[in-house]
Motif scaffolding. Structure first.
Motif, short mmCIF file in Angstrom:
data_model
loop_
_atom_site.label_atom_id
_atom_site.label_comp_id
_atom_site.label_asym_id
_atom_site.label_seq_id
_atom_site.Cartn_x
_atom_site.Cartn_y
_atom_site.Cartn_z
N VAL A 1 0.84 -1.19 0.00
CA VAL A 1 0.00 0.00 0.00
C VAL A 1 0.88 1.25 0.00
N LYS A 2 0.53 2.20 -0.84
CA LYS A 2 1.22 3.48 -1.06
C LYS A 2 2.42 3.36 -2.01
N ALA A 3 2.73 2.16 -2.48
CA ALA A 3 3.81 2.01 -3.45
C ALA A 3 3.42 2.65 -4.77
N ILE A 4 4.36 3.30 -5.43
CA ILE A 4 4.13 3.92 -6.73
C ILE A 4 4.77 3.05 -7.81
N LEU A 5 4.02 2.83 -8.88
CA LEU A 5 4.46 1.96 -9.97
C LEU A 5 5.08 2.79 -11.10
N TRP A 6 6.24 2.37 -11.54
CA TRP A 6 6.95 3.05 -12.62
C TRP A 6 7.28 2.06 -13.74
N ILE A 7 7.43 2.57 -14.95
CA ILE A 7 7.98 1.78 -16.04
C ILE A 7 9.09 2.58 -16.69
N ASP A 8 10.00 1.90 -17.35
CA ASP A 8 11.06 2.59 -18.08
C ASP A 8 10.51 3.15 -19.37
N HIS A 9 11.01 4.31 -19.73
CA HIS A 9 10.59 4.93 -20.99
C HIS A 9 11.22 4.19 -22.16
N ASP A 10 10.40 3.76 -23.09
CA ASP A 10 10.88 3.08 -24.29
C ASP A 10 11.18 4.14 -25.35
N PRO A 11 12.46 4.36 -25.68
CA PRO A 11 12.80 5.39 -26.66
C PRO A 11 12.27 5.10 -28.06
N ASN A 12 11.91 3.85 -28.32
CA ASN A 12 11.40 3.47 -29.64
C ASN A 12 9.88 3.61 -29.73
N GLU A 13 9.25 3.94 -28.61
CA GLU A 13 7.80 4.09 -28.62
C GLU A 13 7.39 5.35 -29.37
N ALA A 14 6.45 5.20 -30.27
CA ALA A 14 6.02 6.34 -31.08
C ALA A 14 5.37 7.39 -30.18
N PRO A 15 5.80 8.65 -30.29
CA PRO A 15 5.20 9.69 -29.45
C PRO A 15 3.77 9.97 -29.87
N GLU A 16 2.96 10.35 -28.91
CA GLU A 16 1.57 10.68 -29.19
C GLU A 16 1.39 12.19 -29.16
N GLU A 17 0.44 12.67 -29.90
CA GLU A 17 0.20 14.10 -29.99
C GLU A 17 -0.22 14.66 -28.64
N ASP A 18 0.40 15.78 -28.27
CA ASP A 18 0.08 16.46 -27.02
C ASP A 18 0.20 15.54 -25.81
N ALA A 19 1.27 14.77 -25.77
CA ALA A 19 1.55 13.90 -24.62
C ALA A 19 3.02 14.03 -24.27
N TRP A 20 3.30 14.24 -22.98
CA TRP A 20 4.67 14.44 -22.53
C TRP A 20 4.94 13.68 -21.24
N PHE A 21 6.20 13.42 -21.01
CA PHE A 21 6.62 12.87 -19.73
C PHE A 21 6.94 14.02 -18.78
N ASN A 22 6.84 13.73 -17.50
CA ASN A 22 7.12 14.78 -16.50
C ASN A 22 8.48 15.40 -16.70
N HIS A 23 9.49 14.56 -16.94
CA HIS A 23 10.85 15.09 -17.05
C HIS A 23 11.02 16.01 -18.27
N GLN A 24 10.14 15.87 -19.26
CA GLN A 24 10.21 16.76 -20.42
C GLN A 24 9.63 18.14 -20.09
N LEU A 25 8.72 18.18 -19.13
CA LEU A 25 8.05 19.43 -18.80
C LEU A 25 8.77 20.25 -17.73
N ILE A 26 9.30 19.55 -16.73
CA ILE A 26 9.95 20.26 -15.62
C ILE A 26 11.16 21.03 -16.12
N GLY A 27 11.21 22.30 -15.78
CA GLY A 27 12.30 23.18 -16.22
C GLY A 27 11.94 24.06 -17.40
N LEU A 28 10.75 23.84 -18.01
CA LEU A 28 10.35 24.68 -19.13
C LEU A 28 10.12 26.12 -18.68
N THR A 29 10.49 27.04 -19.54
CA THR A 29 10.20 28.46 -19.30
C THR A 29 8.73 28.71 -19.61
#
Length: 202
Positions: free
Chosen positions: A77-105
């Motif tokens: 209980v309270k465990a958070i589930l993660w998966i590794d990002h697959d670099p070969n996965e086709a990106p979807e329109e208007d979809a981002w990962f957290n690490h891509q957003l953090i730090g944006l101006t």
């Protein structure tokens, strides 16, 4: 991908709070998740393999290998589930990962108003924390407020209602707050962190 919230039944099932809009793709038999748990947990450094995902009263419930009973499920209980990002996965329109957003101006009316510092995923919607010269500002991640995201340029353009990024006197009207609420109510944003109706994020 999600957070384990409560043991369900006696056979090791655990209720899941989804952080993805694509459970049918992410929560499939054989899917393996990394775990975010305290270092003191017996599950620290281990992974979970999904056996099956079921739905009870619109609530997702997961069965995992190595979790045979309620006692074992309660330790997750309270465990958070993660998966590794697959670099070969086709990106979807208007979809981002957290690490891509953090730090944006964050840009408003052509001027920088702050930097995106944090992304939180809630059942109702995603919420962005923008650090400004006057402190942190919470911005609903909905189209009516977040006009565009350009990861390559490192910018996010916002079109918020009046008052969201301005300092407001203590005796000022509450209209700006109401304007934000109205803008959010007009949308049906996703609570997921994986792939949702735009804009959204992982």
């Amino acid at each position: 991908m999600g957070r384990l919230t409560k043991a369900h039944g006696l056979k090791g099932a655990v209720k899941v709070e989804m952080y993805t809009d694509a459970p049918e793709r992410r929560f499939v038999p054989g899917a393996v998740f990394s775990l975010q748990v305290p270092t003191s947990s017996a599950w620290h450094g281990k992974t979970l393999e999904l056996i099956e995902l079921k739905w009870f009263n619109a609530q997702p419930v997961a069965f995992f290998k190595g979790v045979p009973d309620r006692s074992a499920a309660e330790k997750l209980v309270k465990a958070i589930l993660w998966i590794d990002h697959d670099p070969n996965e086709a990106p979807e329109e208007d979809a981002w990962f957290n690490h891509q957003l953090i730090g944006l101006t964050v840009i408003r009316d052509g001027k920088k108003v702050g930097t995106l510092a944090q992304v939180d995923h809630f059942p109702g919607q995603d919420l962005l924390t923008v650090t400004t010269d006057n402190g942190d500002v919470l911005v609903p991640f909905v189209k009516s407020i977040v006009a565009s995201v350009d990861v390559e340029a490192g910018e996010m353009v916002v079109t918020p209602p009046p008052g969201l990024f301005e300092e407001i006197a203590e005796d000022a009207s509450e209209e700006p707050t109401e304007a934000v609420a109205e803008a959010v109510e007009k949308e049906t944003p996703s609570a997921a962190s994986d792939e949702a109706d735009a804009p959204e994020c992982d």
